[in-house]
Design a protein around this motif. Structure first.
Motif, mmCIF file in Angstrom:
data_model
loop_
_atom_site.group_PDB
_atom_site.id
_atom_site.type_symbol
_atom_site.label_atom_id
_atom_site.label_comp_id
_atom_site.label_asym_id
_atom_site.label_seq_id
_atom_site.Cartn_x
_atom_site.Cartn_y
_atom_site.Cartn_z
ATOM 1 N N UNK A 102 0.757 -0.840 -0.467
ATOM 2 C CA UNK A 102 0.573 -0.065 0.121
ATOM 3 C C UNK A 102 0.998 1.258 0.421
ATOM 4 N N UNK A 103 0.805 2.038 -1.138
ATOM 5 C CA UNK A 103 1.122 3.610 -0.982
ATOM 6 C C UNK A 103 0.638 4.474 -1.644
ATOM 7 N N UNK A 104 1.335 5.589 -0.989
ATOM 8 C CA UNK A 104 -0.062 7.656 -0.949
ATOM 9 C C UNK A 104 0.074 6.921 -2.678
ATOM 10 N N UNK A 110 0.549 14.215 -0.603
ATOM 11 C CA UNK A 110 1.381 14.825 0.011
ATOM 12 C C UNK A 110 1.597 13.318 1.606
ATOM 13 N N UNK A 111 3.091 13.077 1.140
ATOM 14 C CA UNK A 111 3.456 12.095 1.886
ATOM 15 C C UNK A 111 4.772 12.938 3.444
ATOM 16 N N UNK A 112 4.162 13.125 4.567
ATOM 17 C CA UNK A 112 4.703 14.139 5.927
ATOM 18 C C UNK A 112 5.793 13.145 6.030
ATOM 19 N N UNK A 113 5.698 11.400 6.657
ATOM 20 C CA UNK A 113 6.387 10.828 7.505
ATOM 21 C C UNK A 113 7.276 10.366 5.643
ATOM 22 N N UNK A 114 7.223 10.270 4.675
ATOM 23 C CA UNK A 114 8.546 9.817 3.595
ATOM 24 C C UNK A 114 9.854 11.325 3.975
ATOM 25 N N UNK A 143 -6.672 -0.203 2.459
ATOM 26 C CA UNK A 143 -5.791 0.427 1.728
ATOM 27 C C UNK A 143 -7.617 1.474 2.197
ATOM 28 N N UNK A 144 -6.818 2.860 1.846
ATOM 29 C CA UNK A 144 -8.073 3.881 2.344
ATOM 30 C C UNK A 144 -7.396 4.189 0.958
ATOM 31 N N UNK A 145 -8.606 4.200 -0.756
ATOM 32 C CA UNK A 145 -8.286 4.243 -1.716
ATOM 33 C C UNK A 145 -8.738 5.612 -2.275
ATOM 34 N N UNK A 146 -8.968 6.117 -1.056
ATOM 35 C CA UNK A 146 -9.112 7.644 -1.883
ATOM 36 C C UNK A 146 -7.380 8.055 -2.015
ATOM 37 N N UNK A 147 -7.022 7.757 -1.158
ATOM 38 C CA UNK A 147 -5.462 8.790 -1.676
ATOM 39 C C UNK A 147 -4.385 7.211 -1.801
ATOM 40 N N UNK A 148 -4.785 5.862 -1.772
ATOM 41 C CA UNK A 148 -3.108 4.630 -1.433
ATOM 42 C C UNK A 148 -4.203 3.744 -2.294
ATOM 43 N N UNK A 149 -2.718 3.512 -2.889
ATOM 44 C CA UNK A 149 -3.412 3.004 -4.101
ATOM 45 C C UNK A 149 -2.486 1.371 -3.576
ATOM 46 N N UNK A 150 -2.965 0.011 -4.419
ATOM 47 C CA UNK A 150 -2.279 -1.194 -3.528
ATOM 48 C C UNK A 150 -2.174 -2.276 -5.181
#
Length: 76
Positions: free
Chosen positions: A7-9, A14-18, A64-71
């Motif tokens: 699972x990735x954004x 925006x990826x604040x952790x990254x 996965x939150x498919x609004x903001x994430x792909x899998x």
């Protein structure tokens, strides 16, 4: 059977952790890291014969939150 779900954004989210990881790597002297995207890997132990369609349903409803994430699914 086993399956892995990656699972990735999505691009453009925006990826604040990254960004925090990228900054920390620079602070530790690792130059040249221009970007970091952080995601998660979920390993599933499933009954033999579990369909990929069922795993997709799991992703769509919970993993996965498919609004903001792909899998991406990998059946092992």
């Amino acid at each position: 059977m086993k399956a892995r779900v990656y699972v990735m954004l999505k691009n453009g989210v925006l990826d604040p952790q990254g960004e925090a990881v990228r900054h920390a790597l620079g602070s530790l002297g690792f130059d040249g890291v221009e970007g970091v995207r952080q995601g998660k890997v979920i390993e599933l132990d499933l009954a033999d014969g579990t369909s990929e369609a069922l795993i997709e349903q799991m992703c769509e409803k919970l993993l996965a939150n498919t609004v903001i994430e792909s899998y991406r699914i990998e059946v092992l």
